[in-house]
Design an enzyme around this catalytic site. Structure first.
Site, PDB file in Angstrom:
ATOM      1  N   HIS A 169       0.838  -1.207   0.000  1.00  0.00           N
ATOM      2  CA  HIS A 169       0.000   0.000   0.000  1.00  0.00           C
ATOM      3  C   HIS A 169       0.878   1.264   0.000  1.00  0.00           C
ATOM      4  CE1 HIS A 169      -3.598   2.409   1.383  1.00  0.00           C
ATOM      5  NE2 HIS A 169      -2.631   3.177   1.847  1.00  0.00           N
ATOM      6  N   GLU A 170       1.876   1.299   0.876  1.00  0.00           N
ATOM      7  CA  GLU A 170       2.733   2.493   0.952  1.00  0.00           C
ATOM      8  C   GLU A 170       3.519   2.682  -0.344  1.00  0.00           C
ATOM      9  OE1 GLU A 170       2.146   4.624   3.147  1.00  0.00           O
ATOM     10  OE2 GLU A 170       0.943   3.335   4.425  1.00  0.00           O
TER      11      GLU A 170
HETATM   12 ZN   LIG Z   1      -2.740   5.113   2.198  1.00  0.00          ZN
END
Ligand SMILES: [Zn+2]
Length: 189
Positions: A118-119
């Site tokens: 996600h990051e």
């Molecule tokens: Zn996020």
């Protein structure tokens, strides 16, 4: 050469020219070189191998950008406690920071690899979608394990880096990042 044979020869020569020219005329505009973003996981402690796995998840699924180990670029580090399970310092950028917070990852109930993917997704240009908690999308956060971006997310990354000059965007706000990554999983069935 008889007149008719001459015409035939000229036509054949023209046809050859047209055929030779055709592929050039129809070729797609020249693509920009693949964008490379280096990342440094040397301060990611026990999460180093998961950081490499997360980079590999993206590298095997997108074509216009590539995450490679290096010392400049995006530095990935871990800390015990912070405002959200993870934070990235910018969206769609080749230089920045990702910080992963152990306590908040544990409390979120989300898969650690999913949080790191996600990051990296933010670094690669993605924002949060509307359907927070949709486990099919890595950018939707939620208490999910799935670490694989779906087809729309992969296409959005390729679109972003396929532009002539991708523009970096501001980072998600910590409160928004926390709400997203700690949201309950959406029940789709
Ligand atoms: Zn996020």
């Amino acid at each position: 050469m008889s007149p008719s044979r001459c015409v035939t020869a000229v036509l054949a020569a023209l046809a050859a020219l047209v055929l030779a020219g055709a592929p050039g005329a129809q070729a797609a505009p020249r693509r920009a070189a693949v964008q490379t973003i280096s990342y440094d996981a040397s301060r990611a402690a026990e999460l180093t191998s998961l950081v490499d796995q997360a980079a590999e998840v993206w590298n095997t699924r997108v074509t216009n950008v590539r995450l490679v180990k290096g010392t400049a670029g995006v530095s990935v580090s871990t800390a015990q406690s912070g405002p959200a399970p993870g934070m990235s310092s910018c969206v769609g950028c080749t230089r920045g920071q990702i910080t992963l917070y152990r306590n908040q990852i544990k409390q979120s109930g989300a898969g650690t690899l999913r949080v790191i993917v996600h990051e990296f997704g933010h670094i690669l240009g993605l924002n949060h979608p509307q359907d927070i908690g949709n486990c099919d999308k890595v950018m939707a956060g939620g208490r999910c394990e799935n670490p694989y971006p779906n087809a729309d997310e992969r296409a959005a990354v390729d679109r972003f880096w396929g532009r002539p000059r991708p523009q970096a965007r501001p980072a998600p706000r910590p409160a928004d990042e926390n709400r997203t990554l700690r949201a309950p999983a959406l029940v789709s069935r």
